[in-house]
Design an enzyme around this catalytic site. Structure first.
Site, PDB file in Angstrom:
ATOM      1  N   ASP A 186      47.101  31.735  50.028  1.00 15.63           N
ATOM      2  CA  ASP A 186      45.901  32.567  49.974  1.00 15.63           C
ATOM      3  C   ASP A 186      44.686  31.765  50.426  1.00 15.63           C
ATOM      4  O   ASP A 186      44.578  30.569  50.127  1.00 15.63           O
ATOM      5  CB  ASP A 186      45.655  33.057  48.551  1.00 15.63           C
ATOM      6  N   THR A 266      36.515  37.033  41.824  1.00 13.45           N
ATOM      7  CA  THR A 266      36.600  38.484  42.013  1.00 13.45           C
ATOM      8  C   THR A 266      36.354  39.178  40.683  1.00 13.45           C
ATOM      9  O   THR A 266      36.971  38.834  39.671  1.00 13.45           O
ATOM     10  CB  THR A 266      37.992  38.887  42.546  1.00 13.45           C
ATOM     11  N   TRP A 268      36.678  41.693  37.819  1.00 14.20           N
ATOM     12  CA  TRP A 268      37.732  42.552  37.264  1.00 14.20           C
ATOM     13  C   TRP A 268      37.183  43.960  37.095  1.00 14.20           C
ATOM     14  O   TRP A 268      36.079  44.160  36.590  1.00 14.20           O
ATOM     15  CB  TRP A 268      38.166  41.995  35.909  1.00 14.20           C
ATOM     16  N   ASP A 333      49.825  41.602  55.156  1.00 16.83           N
ATOM     17  CA  ASP A 333      50.572  41.366  53.923  1.00 16.83           C
ATOM     18  C   ASP A 333      50.333  42.431  52.865  1.00 16.83           C
ATOM     19  O   ASP A 333      50.558  42.197  51.686  1.00 16.83           O
ATOM     20  CB  ASP A 333      50.192  39.983  53.362  1.00 16.83           C
TER      21      ASP A 333
END
Length: 453
Positions: A186, A266, A268, A333
């Site tokens: 990643d 990021t 939530w 992906d």
């Protein structure tokens, strides 16, 4: 009215409709829909530049409460968000109250709780560990920074010097990930860039992301769970951890530079919006020699259109929007996707997990666009936004949007140029559909009422 006059009138109306569609294809401003999209584009441009270190101008709500109120069935945040900079700044600087291993998945991440109880996902800058046989040498990999950690040399019986080197190779911004379009670890900076592209495209379906530099010794280890703490180790003077995930290995940790680790954070999504996972209809098999049906059946979209939730509602058009988004960022992906639970197909396709993106700026993986060229349909609003981003406007908007981020520059100029190039490929693909199937069939009006509109 006589029959002949009716026929003439109907023919005239048909010509007007066709001309309106053609005008849209050329990026015209004549239709009400186009004018609406132009106004939305102007609002996006006006709010694109964010201020680093921004704070809320009121104390009635926390940044987390503000962001939670933005979420609706069809958007994660509204098109006008004056508080966005403050929310991202809180994500980039807020005190960590708890740190744990990440939720289940294939890639390394940590689940953090920031001050005020807000959960975020931290994706670290990754290392590639290589074991090689060279003579006391520092390995160089194209676009990577390599640091030789240990060298063991011995004299060969024939007089040759044989050395074993263990090196940690860190992804730098200009690392080129070779191989399959879904290869490699990643990329944390890809999450940052993908979020801002979501803003620019007007989709507003990606959770908020910002870059952050985290001190593992002072910010993470004191509040880490035993499970996460047990995965910490040292490589030379660098603090590392390998977490818990499908591909997590002690031999392949993520390492800080000393104690400070670069990564992405990021936000939530609120717990009141539980997620539901779906298999992507255009997912890959990931098995050599075995093709998915869509890879050999050009009529595959016809079968998808007969299957729920793609047989009605906005989901198929969301998949097509997502294909355009993924093609632009080079993400091959997306084997699954998430929506909100019990939505009956009305929820948006949420653009989660975009880190397998921006790997190779020279590779344009056309198969990602399969939903576009097999279904030959796209939202009018998406088409209008794409045409407004031609001629370098997309890369310029990305530079502006990401200028505030702690990771700046999050993308190299090669990746920004690739966005402009791939955009032209998307426009060409849609035009080819129009040539073969007609604008009326391809350009689809689908403007669902959003909770914040």
């Amino acid at each position: 009215m006589k029959l002949k006059q009716r026929v003439v009138l109907l023919a005239a109306l048909l010509v007007v409709l066709i001309l309106a569609k053609v005008f849209l294809l050329d990026g015209g401003e004549g239709s009400a829909a186009s004018r609406q999209d132009q106004r939305a584009f102007q609002r996006m441009e006006a709010g694109l530049r964010l201020r680093r270190g921004a704070q809320l101008d009121h104390t009635l709500q926390s940044p987390w409460e503000v962001a939670a109120q933005w979420v609706g069935p069809r958007e994660v945040y509204p098109d006008e968000t004056p508080e966005l900079g403050a929310v991202l700044n809180a994500m980039a600087t807020g005190r960590v109250e708890r740190a744990d291993v990440g939720y289940k998945g294939t890639q390394l991440k940590a689940l953090l709780v920031l001050e005020g109880g807000q959960k975020v996902v931290f994706k670290p800058k990754r290392d590639v560990c290589l074991s090689v046989s060279l003579c006391c040498a520092v390995i160089t990999v194209k676009g990577c920074l390599s640091v030789c950690l240990s060298v063991l040399c011995s004299d060969h019986s024939e007089g040759m010097s044989v050395c074993l080197s263990l090196c940690a190779v860190q992804y730098s911004r200009d690392t080129v990930v070779e191989g399959e379009p879904y290869a490699g670890y990643d990329r944390h900076n890809a999450e940052v860039a993908a979020f801002h592209l979501d803003r620019i495209l007007g989709f507003r379906r990606a959770p908020l992301v910002v870059g952050r530099f985290m001190n593992l010794r002072t910010e993470i280890k004191p509040v880490a769970t035993d499970q996460l703490l047990s995965t910490f180790l040292m490589q030379g003077n660098n603090t590392c951890f390998y977490g818990k995930c499908y591909y997590c290995r002690e031999s392949e940790p993520a390492c800080a530079e000393g104690e400070v680790m670069e990564g992405s954070v990021t936000l939530w999504l609120p717990d009141v919006w539980p997620l539901q996972k779906h298999r992507h209809p255009w997912g890959r098999t990931y098995r050599e020699g075995k093709l998915a049906r869509w890879e050999y059946d050009e009529s595959y979209c016809d079968a998808v259109k007969k299957t729920a939730p793609y047989d009605s509602g906005p989901r198929l058009l969301d998949v097509i929007d997502t294909a355009i988004f993924d093609y632009l960022i080079g993400n091959a992906d997306r084997h699954h996707y998430e929506s909100f639970q019990d939505d009956g197909g009305a929820s948006m396709l949420i653009l989660l997990d975009n880190a397998k993106s921006f790997g190779n700026p020279t590779q344009d993986e056309r198969s990602i666009l399969a939903p576009v060229y097999q279904c030959c349909m796209v939202r009018v609003s998406t088409w209008n936004r794409l045409t407004l981003l031609r001629n370098g406007a997309l890369s310029a908007a990305m530079r502006t949007a990401m200028a505030h981020d702690p990771l700046h520059p999050a993308l190299t100029e090669l990746h920004l140029s690739a966005l402009d190039r791939r955009l032209e490929s998307v426009l060409t693909t849609v035009r080819q559909c129009v040539e073969t199937q007609g604008a009326e069939s391809v350009l689809t009006e689908d403007r669902m009422k959003l909770s914040h509109s």
